[in-house]
Design a protein around this motif. Structure first.
Motif, PDB file in Angstrom:
ATOM      1  N   GLN A  37       0.839  -1.195   0.000  1.00  0.00           N
ATOM      2  CA  GLN A  37       0.000   0.000   0.000  1.00  0.00           C
ATOM      3  C   GLN A  37       0.880   1.255   0.000  1.00  0.00           C
ATOM      4  N   LEU A  38       0.455   2.247  -0.765  1.00  0.00           N
ATOM      5  CA  LEU A  38       1.195   3.497  -0.819  1.00  0.00           C
ATOM      6  C   LEU A  38       0.723   4.430   0.298  1.00  0.00           C
TER       7      LEU A  38
ATOM      8  N   LYS B 297      -0.051   8.292   1.877  1.00  0.00           N
ATOM      9  CA  LYS B 297      -0.673   9.484   1.302  1.00  0.00           C
ATOM     10  C   LYS B 297       0.358  10.359   0.606  1.00  0.00           C
ATOM     11  N   ALA B 298       1.532  10.470   1.201  1.00  0.00           N
ATOM     12  CA  ALA B 298       2.590  11.295   0.610  1.00  0.00           C
ATOM     13  C   ALA B 298       3.042  10.713  -0.733  1.00  0.00           C
ATOM     14  N   GLN B 299       3.155   9.381  -0.816  1.00  0.00           N
ATOM     15  CA  GLN B 299       3.560   8.746  -2.066  1.00  0.00           C
ATOM     16  C   GLN B 299       2.499   8.946  -3.148  1.00  0.00           C
ATOM     17  N   LYS B 300       1.217   8.819  -2.775  1.00  0.00           N
ATOM     18  CA  LYS B 300       0.137   9.024  -3.730  1.00  0.00           C
ATOM     19  C   LYS B 300       0.116  10.466  -4.224  1.00  0.00           C
ATOM     20  N   ARG B 301       0.291  11.414  -3.305  1.00  0.00           N
ATOM     21  CA  ARG B 301       0.306  12.827  -3.665  1.00  0.00           C
ATOM     22  C   ARG B 301       1.445  13.110  -4.634  1.00  0.00           C
ATOM     23  N   LYS B 302       2.603  12.532  -4.357  1.00  0.00           N
ATOM     24  CA  LYS B 302       3.760  12.756  -5.214  1.00  0.00           C
ATOM     25  C   LYS B 302       3.499  12.205  -6.626  1.00  0.00           C
ATOM     26  N   MET B 303       2.830  11.038  -6.702  1.00  0.00           N
ATOM     27  CA  MET B 303       2.524  10.447  -8.002  1.00  0.00           C
ATOM     28  C   MET B 303       1.574  11.338  -8.805  1.00  0.00           C
ATOM     29  N   THR B 304       0.582  11.949  -8.121  1.00  0.00           N
ATOM     30  CA  THR B 304      -0.381  12.786  -8.842  1.00  0.00           C
ATOM     31  C   THR B 304       0.202  14.122  -9.238  1.00  0.00           C
ATOM     32  N   GLU B 305       1.248  14.555  -8.582  1.00  0.00           N
ATOM     33  CA  GLU B 305       1.864  15.837  -8.891  1.00  0.00           C
ATOM     34  C   GLU B 305       3.037  15.725  -9.865  1.00  0.00           C
ATOM     35  N   ARG B 306       3.274  14.519 -10.393  1.00  0.00           N
ATOM     36  CA  ARG B 306       4.383  14.326 -11.335  1.00  0.00           C
ATOM     37  C   ARG B 306       4.171  15.127 -12.596  1.00  0.00           C
ATOM     38  N   ARG B 307       5.231  15.703 -13.085  1.00  0.00           N
ATOM     39  CA  ARG B 307       5.187  16.483 -14.314  1.00  0.00           C
ATOM     40  C   ARG B 307       6.308  15.996 -15.230  1.00  0.00           C
TER      41      ARG B 307
END
Length: 185
Positions: free
Chosen positions: A144-145, A147-157
């Motif tokens: 399981q990821l 919250k910080a890991q999930k946030r980082k994945m969604t903010e990838r550019r």
């Protein structure tokens, strides 16, 4: 008729019979793939069939080596190929692809009766080489990821500082459902 004329006639027939059928795929004029069963069916398999130069006088080459078949055990693959080769022997000298594909569709249950899905996982070993482990046990629970890991994945550019293409596909679908398509004019 020569072998090439027979092949051309059978190829034309296959193209007309399976036109629009996503189960049939012509890789080359002498090599085909045919999926038996639906994509999400655990008992589905993909036949790779190739014609030698002297086909239909000599038997086609049948293979189950496609990636789609990785979850099928070697014993089940051997069983399927042996049953298909029996059909090839009984139809040798005639155009047999349609007959072979339809026979496999009709007998899918009996061909896959001893099928137990194979689960393969890749795990790194101590010396950083990859080892392929095959077992028929239950899949291990995914890590399981946070919250910080999930946030980082969604903010990838990407390298230009832009979000990846399609990141907001839900908004696009909502917009299209409200505006309608081109046919609504």
């Amino acid at each position: 008729m020569t072998a090439n004329e027979d092949q051309e006639m059978e190829l034309e027939a296959l193209r007309s019979i399976y036109e629009g059928d996503d189960s049939f795929k012509e890789l080359t004029p002498t090599s085909f793939q045919f999926r038996i069963g639906d994509h999400d069916d655990s008992k589905a398999f993909l036949l790779d069939v190739s014609w030698p130069e002297t086909y239909p006088a000599s038997p086609p080459t049948i293979s189950l080596d496609a990636f789609f078949n990785n979850r099928i055990s070697a014993a089940t693959k051997e069983h399927i190929i042996s049953k298909l080769e029996e059909q090839v022997e009984s139809n040798l000298g005639t155009a047999m692809m349609y007959t072979l594909f339809e026979w496999a569709k009709e007998n899918q249950e009996s061909l896959m009766e001893n099928h137990k899905p194979v689960v393969s996982t890749v795990t790194p070993s101590a010396n950083s080489e990859t080892v392929n482990v095959t077992s028929s046990k239950k899949k291990e629970k995914k890590e399981q990821l946070t919250k910080a890991q999930k946030r980082k994945m969604t903010e990838r550019r990407d390298n230009k500082g832009e979000l990846p293409r399609g990141w907001n596909w839900v908004d696009v679908i909502k917009h299209l459902s409200k505006t309608g398509g081109k046919d609504d004019d």
